[in-house]
Enzyme design. Structure first.
Site, PDB file in Angstrom:
ATOM      1  N   GLY A 148      -0.884  -3.530   2.778  1.00 25.66           N
ATOM      2  CA  GLY A 148      -0.407  -4.709   2.581  1.00 25.66           C
ATOM      3  C   GLY A 148       0.981  -3.889   4.070  1.00 25.66           C
ATOM      4  O   GLY A 148       1.122  -3.280   4.067  1.00 25.66           O
ATOM      5  N   CYS A 149       1.310  -4.785   4.560  1.00 22.08           N
ATOM      6  CA  CYS A 149       2.315  -4.760   5.496  1.00 22.08           C
ATOM      7  C   CYS A 149       4.072  -4.726   4.857  1.00 22.08           C
ATOM      8  O   CYS A 149       4.017  -3.115   5.233  1.00 22.08           O
ATOM      9  CB  CYS A 149       2.303  -5.829   6.714  1.00 22.08           C
ATOM     10  SG  CYS A 149       2.348  -7.196   5.199  1.00 22.08           S
ATOM     11  N   TYR A 150       4.152  -5.561   4.180  1.00 24.56           N
ATOM     12  CA  TYR A 150       5.204  -4.993   3.530  1.00 24.56           C
ATOM     13  C   TYR A 150       5.376  -3.244   2.160  1.00 24.56           C
ATOM     14  O   TYR A 150       6.182  -2.885   2.760  1.00 24.56           O
ATOM     15  CB  TYR A 150       5.808  -6.186   2.211  1.00 24.56           C
ATOM     16  CG  TYR A 150       6.163  -7.282   2.958  1.00 24.56           C
ATOM     17  CD1 TYR A 150       7.497  -7.392   3.695  1.00 24.56           C
ATOM     18  CD2 TYR A 150       5.685  -8.755   3.165  1.00 24.56           C
ATOM     19  CE1 TYR A 150       7.694  -8.132   4.352  1.00 24.56           C
ATOM     20  CE2 TYR A 150       6.127  -9.700   3.656  1.00 24.56           C
ATOM     21  CZ  TYR A 150       7.425  -9.294   3.589  1.00 24.56           C
ATOM     22  OH  TYR A 150       8.047 -11.032   4.444  1.00 24.56           O
ATOM     23  N   ALA A 153       5.922  -1.030   5.369  1.00 21.79           N
ATOM     24  CA  ALA A 153       7.686  -0.265   5.485  1.00 21.79           C
ATOM     25  C   ALA A 153       8.114   0.618   4.147  1.00 21.79           C
ATOM     26  O   ALA A 153       8.440   0.720   4.951  1.00 21.79           O
ATOM     27  CB  ALA A 153       7.448  -1.879   6.163  1.00 21.79           C
TER      28      ALA A 153
END
Length: 344
Positions: A148-150, A153
């Site tokens: 996932g994106c979160y 990061a």
């Protein structure tokens, strides 16, 4: 050429995949599916791709998709797990950009996603596709769970600390912000222009689906559980993501900077900014890059603030999926992903 299929090509992630596949020197788009847009030319729906993509959307068909070398699923959660077993059986590889194969424990999946997993036997086989942490598991993999994106990061911001054992006992706070494209393309009141513009808000503070994925990923690297307080926010911009990470550390800032520079020295897509710098989301817009800044609050040598920025649609989704494909098929990891952000 590697024959590629994309299931779910009309959302923001699917459109970003189309853009990246179209310019990749070793990929050919063989199938692109959409139930709602079957029969429509891709460049009619996405005029920006005119002259680069001449495919027509088709309804999803397992037999047609199984002729591809690899199929991307850019679909809502619960779709890929229904189709993946048949595709794998036919010898096709699968990269899921949804969450179907990210969590190892099917009970945890059910708890957070509210549905039973239809093929839990594949969860152990699925390779978690964060190349910077799991690069050697990707070559030859049949099934890849794109992060996932979160989680991307956050993990990239903390990997060097966890690997070096430099994270001391204490809270880990992930204060994260995302552009509105992270909420998807479907019309929702909360993401209408007049609702999202000139506003800033937290959401999912009492529990977001990416939390178990973040904690699972960090625990794998650390070799022990890592408790995280994770709060995502929506900011009025189209694309981009920043994770501001507050942690307790066991060494001073100059040693942390040396640690990060050494760890990411050979990574093509992860960069530590100049000492004291504050990375901006616009520096990575439309790219597969992550830029990281390190800070230490004055008078608090045991604390660090880590700033990690990515493009949520690229390194946080489609770009990372292509990076994973490159590793799976023995291509240059940067193939089709070259280029820097456009500024201003």
């Amino acid at each position: 050429m590697i024959e590629v299929g994309i299931v779910g090509g009309t959302g923001y992630t699917g459109m970003e995949l189309l853009r990246l596949v179209a310019r990749h020197p070793k990929l050919r788009l063989a199938e692109i599916t959409s139930r709602a847009e079957a029969g429509t030319r891709v460049d009619e729906l996405v005029p920006a791709l005119e002259g680069a993509v001449d495919n027509v959307f088709t309804a999803p068909d397992t037999e047609r998709l199984s002729r591809c070398d690899v199929v991307f699923f850019a679909t809502p959660n619960g779709i890929a797990m229904e189709s993946a077993p048949a595709l794998l059986e036919a010898g096709c590889r699968v990269i899921d950009l949804g969450a179907d194969f990210r969590l190892r424990d099917p009970a945890v999946w059910t708890e957070w996603y509210g549905m039973s997993h239809s093929c839990p036997e594949l969860l152990e086989e699925a390779v978690y596709g964060l190349p910077e942490a799991n690069r050697d598991a990707l070559p030859g993999a049949r099934l890849v769970a794109n992060p996932g994106c979160y989680p991307t990061a956050v993990a990239l911001g903390l990997l060097p600390l966890l690997e070096a054992g430099a994270l001391a006992d204490g809270p880990v706070v992930a204060d994260c912000k995302s552009g509105v494209s992270g909420a998807g393309r479907a019309a929702k009141v909360a993401t209408l222009f007049c609702e999202a513009n000139e506003g800033f808000k937290a959401y999912g503070a009492s529990g977001h689906r990416h939390l178990p994925e973040i904690e699972q990923t960090l625990a794998r690297v650390a070799g022990a559980p890592v408790d995280v307080t994770f709060v995502p926010h929506l900011v009025p911009m189209t694309r981009g993501m920043q994770a501001t990470l507050h942690v307790v550390v066991d060494r001073p800032l100059d040693e942390l900077e040396a640690l990060y520079r050494q760890r990411y020295a050979d990574e093509p897509f992860v960069h530590l900014v100049a000492s004291g710098g504050h990375p901006e989301t616009r520096w990575v817009r439309g790219t597969n890059h992550c830029r990281i800044g390190l800070h230490q609050p004055p008078g608090r040598p045991d604390r660090a603030v880590i700033l990690s920025v990515i493009d949520n649609l690229t390194k946080g989704a489609a770009g990372q999926a292509v990076q994973n494909l490159n590793r799976m098929f023995g291509l240059e990891e940067t193939a089709g992903l070259e280029g820097l952000a456009y500024v201003p």
